[in-house]
Design a protein around this motif. Structure first.
Motif, PDB file in Angstrom:
ATOM      1  N   CYS A 278      -0.283   4.833   1.486  1.00 11.86           N
ATOM      2  CA  CYS A 278      -0.105   5.969   0.580  1.00 11.86           C
ATOM      3  C   CYS A 278       0.140   7.256   1.373  1.00 11.86           C
ATOM      4  O   CYS A 278      -0.532   7.513   2.377  1.00 11.86           O
ATOM      5  CB  CYS A 278      -1.349   6.115  -0.290  1.00 11.86           C
ATOM      6  SG  CYS A 278      -1.188   7.328  -1.591  1.00 11.86           S
TER       7      CYS A 278
ATOM      8  N   PRO B  71       4.742   3.423  -2.297  1.00  8.40           N
ATOM      9  CA  PRO B  71       3.944   3.460  -3.524  1.00  8.40           C
ATOM     10  C   PRO B  71       3.916   4.852  -4.139  1.00  8.40           C
ATOM     11  O   PRO B  71       4.121   5.855  -3.464  1.00  8.40           O
ATOM     12  CB  PRO B  71       2.545   3.057  -3.039  1.00  8.40           C
ATOM     13  CG  PRO B  71       2.496   3.543  -1.625  1.00  8.40           C
ATOM     14  CD  PRO B  71       3.895   3.366  -1.082  1.00  8.40           C
ATOM     15  N   ASP B  72       3.656   4.878  -5.443  1.00  2.00           N
ATOM     16  CA  ASP B  72       3.438   6.148  -6.135  1.00  2.00           C
ATOM     17  C   ASP B  72       2.115   6.745  -5.687  1.00  2.00           C
ATOM     18  O   ASP B  72       1.096   6.061  -5.606  1.00  2.00           O
ATOM     19  CB  ASP B  72       3.374   5.927  -7.651  1.00  2.00           C
ATOM     20  CG  ASP B  72       4.751   5.985  -8.293  1.00  2.00           C
ATOM     21  OD1 ASP B  72       5.614   6.697  -7.762  1.00  2.00           O
ATOM     22  OD2 ASP B  72       4.948   5.312  -9.311  1.00  2.00           O
TER      23      ASP B  72
ATOM     24  N   GLY C  62       7.253   7.556  -5.079  1.00  5.36           N
ATOM     25  CA  GLY C  62       7.338   6.111  -5.004  1.00  5.36           C
ATOM     26  C   GLY C  62       8.732   5.594  -5.322  1.00  5.36           C
ATOM     27  O   GLY C  62       9.543   6.264  -5.961  1.00  5.36           O
TER      28      GLY C  62
END
Length: 665
Positions: free
Chosen positions: A316, A407-408, A372
């Motif tokens: 992340c 990823p978001d 993302g």
């Protein structure tokens, strides 16, 4: 216990902030812990160490850190219960501990994710602590009578850390403790032999091979012979020239590289581990050795093209990635400005720099990736005029590409509303679930929920502590905050006089408290009111004395009702008189002497005299009655004189009366 011990699945614990030096020796940091190699461990502290603040699972004002810490790690070999005792060398010393399950988590989450906490002890008691059947809660917070938490459950294959933390002045090589595992010994203490998990071959200098061995757990770096005499490879006629462990900060590692003088032939081979030329064996840090003859089969395939082998797992908000290739990259073929690589996609990635590490390259971004989606990495000719080339001169094709999924990122956004009840209130939380969120952890005043829409009842009026942790399995965020709430419970009551005369105006005072929506008054005479403040009420004239029941029913919403009742006696008239005789014999008839109907008498004084002129009874409250005794002695039958003085409330005139009464027995 003001200091701390932490057990991690990995484990960790918190201590008060201590002014000391930063420590980085083995066992002093969670990334270089000791292994639990025995069920009884004696440990002395070497020096005082500062610590990092860890999320507090108890509701405290002061921060807790891992200062003066000793860390241990273990992987549970079975589903089991974990019992342990921590006994300070000096029973006046104070230790605390916290238990974390770190399976699938990074060490950094020790300092950010309260969800990893399994059990802890923060009792304010020195001496022995740990887990015990005597413990009542897994999170033992600031008790004064029990230094033990309840016994936690551990799971097979989960990773744990144990941190022992001391809040005090460390006396080097004297301050310390004894850790004894009392339950789950076979699951916790590491007695298993290391074994091979994976073996693969890469070209080395084009004419030789590098055989990489992945062990199931970390081994001690100094247990490996650098001359590679711990290894043999079947079907190989050349020589193994050296071997090394990719060592971490704890001088342990699970990856071994073995180098040959000629290239392994294509086909199937077996790697065999055995004692070295000095009859020494490869061992883990607990001293468990690899079994002689440990064998693993692997294949060598012919590879000519250079390609991407894998890409580091993308986390992340990353600001870099690592690209692994199937062969070593020639360092001179990498353009220093990163122009060999180009990214296209929603993340709008710009390259800051690239770093060469042989078979892999680290690409640093100009900023963190926060959007993302799928981005495409394309390898192209750099400013040096070529693409990447391996050590044997084979280039990677221009236009070679790979998809990278970022990823978001998420935020700890939530909303709440309070539902007010009769006995207690309930707070309802919600999260919108955006950005792929599928994991929620809420801790509200010590109560935990994993729902997207949790509710907590019996909330406190004032400051309420909330900790949230949200995740989409790749990105996570957490927040610790205070929510100020006002408990809106309500109580119903009113005051009124207990007697009145017909036609009097009777004041009624509503003394109810809290949030009330509706009122219903019943005055007992067939009349009603819905006003919060009815003010006064006049009862009808009747030729007889009558008692009315007055009730108030209050409500909030459609389900919460409370009632309160009082009574009032209304007389036909309020003429004040004193009976001419009374019989205090306990039969319930005329047992007392007092002025009747004195509702409107103010500043009243009523006295009774015997035949000698002695005052045998006196009162200023007309409802206090004479029972025919004086100093607890029954007075004889006969005639007594009374006097009555008062002020008439209606006229304001002073009234004085006197007369006689007969006491009959």
């Amino acid at each position: 216990m003001r200091s701390c011990i932490l057990i991690l699945f990995f484990i960790t614990t918190l201590c008060n902030v201590v002014t000391a030096q930063t420590c980085n020796q083995k066992g002093q940091l969670p990334n270089i812990p000791f292994k639990i190699c025995s069920n009884i461990i004696s440990q002395t502290l070497q020096n005082s160490c500062t610590g990092t603040i860890i999320p507090d699972t108890c509701k405290t004002l002061s921060p807790r850190t891992d200062a003066n810490a000793t860390w241990y790690s273990f992987t549970s070999s079975a589903d089991d219960s974990l019992g342990f005792v921590i006994e300070p060398f000096d029973l006046g010393d104070d230790f605390n501990w916290v238990l974390f399950d770190m399976t699938g988590r990074t060490v950094a989450e020790i300092y950010s994710n309260k969800k990893a906490t399994i059990a802890s002890d923060w009792s304010n008691m020195s001496g022995i602590t740990g887990t015990s059947n005597a413990g009542t809660d897994l999170l033992n917070c600031h008790t004064e009578d029990n230094p033990f938490s309840a016994i936690p459950q551990i799971s097979k294959g989960h990773q744990y850390l144990l941190l022992i933390c001391y809040n005090g002045i460390v006396i080097p090589n004297k301050t310390g403790f004894k850790l004894t595992i009392t339950k789950g010994i076979k699951s916790v203490v590491d007695t298993a032999a290391p074994y091979i998990q994976k073996v693969y071959e890469n070209s080395f200098n084009c004419s030789a091979s590098k055989v990489t061995v992945i062990m199931n757990k970390k081994i001690a770096c100094n247990s490996l012979s650098v001359d590679a005499s711990n290894f043999s490879i079947t079907g190989f006629t050349g020589n193994l020239i050296n071997a090394n462990v990719l060592c971490g900060p704890a001088n342990t590692g699970d990856t071994i590289n073995i180098y040959t003088d000629t290239k392994l032939s294509t086909g199937n081979h077996q790697l065999i581990i055995h004692s070295d030329n000095l009859n020494s064996k490869i061992a883990d840090e607990c001293g468990n050795t690899v079994i002689d003859g440990e064998t693993f089969s692997f294949s060598v395939v012919a590879t000519s093209e250079l390609k991407i082998d894998s890409i580091e797992k993308i986390g992340c908000k990353v600001d870099s990635i690592i690209i692994y290739f199937n062969k070593d990259i020639n360092r001179t073929s990498l353009a220093s400005d990163g122009s060999d690589f180009n990214f296209t996609g929603p993340s709008n990635i710009a390259i800051r720099k690239v770093v060469w590490y042989g078979a892999y390259i680290k690409i640093d971004f100009a900023k963190k990736v926060t959007i993302g989606g799928n981005d495409t990495l394309v390898i192209q000719k750099g400013t040096d005029g070529n693409t990447l080339i391996d050590d044997c001169g084979t280039p990677i094709p221009e236009g070679y590409s790979a998809i990278l999924n970022f990823p978001d990122t998420i935020a700890t956004n939530f909303a709440y509303k309070v539902g007010y009840g009769c006995l207690y209130d309930t707070i309802h939380f919600s999260n919108d679930g955006n950005n792929g969120l599928d994991e929620w952890y809420w801790m509200f005043n010590g109560k935990v929920s994993g729902s997207q829409y949790p509710s907590f009842t019996n909330i406190d009026s004032g400051e309420n502590h909330l900790y949230v942790y949200f995740s989409n399995r790749r990105c996570s965020d957490s927040l610790s905050t205070l929510i100020s709430l006002v408990h809106k419970n309500f109580d119903v009551s009113f005051t009124m006089q207990d007697g009145a005369c017909a036609g009097d105006t009777v004041p009624i005072i509503n003394t109810s408290l809290g949030a009330i929506d509706n009122y219903v008054w019943e005055f007992g005479d067939g009349t009603y009111s819905s006003s919060p403040y009815p003010g006064f009420h006049i009862y009808p004239t009747d030729k007889y004395q009558k008692t009315y029941i007055v009730s108030l029913t209050a409500s909030r919403g459609n389900t919460c009702y409370k009632s309160f009742k009082n009574s009032i006696t209304v007389l036909p008239n309020c003429y004040i008189a004193v009976p001419s005789a009374f019989t205090p014999n306990g039969d319930g008839l005329n047992d007392y002497l007092y002025p009747l109907n004195a509702y409107k008498a103010d500043h009243l004084i009523f006295r009774v005299f015997n035949r000698f002129g002695q005052i045998v009874f006196e009162t200023r409250d007309w409802t206090v009655k004479w029972d025919g005794t004086y100093k607890s002695l029954q007075q004889p039958s006969g005639t007594y004189v009374w006097t009555l003085d008062y002020t008439d409330m209606d006229t304001g005139k002073k009234v004085s009366k006197k007369g006689t009464t007969v006491l009959l027995r």
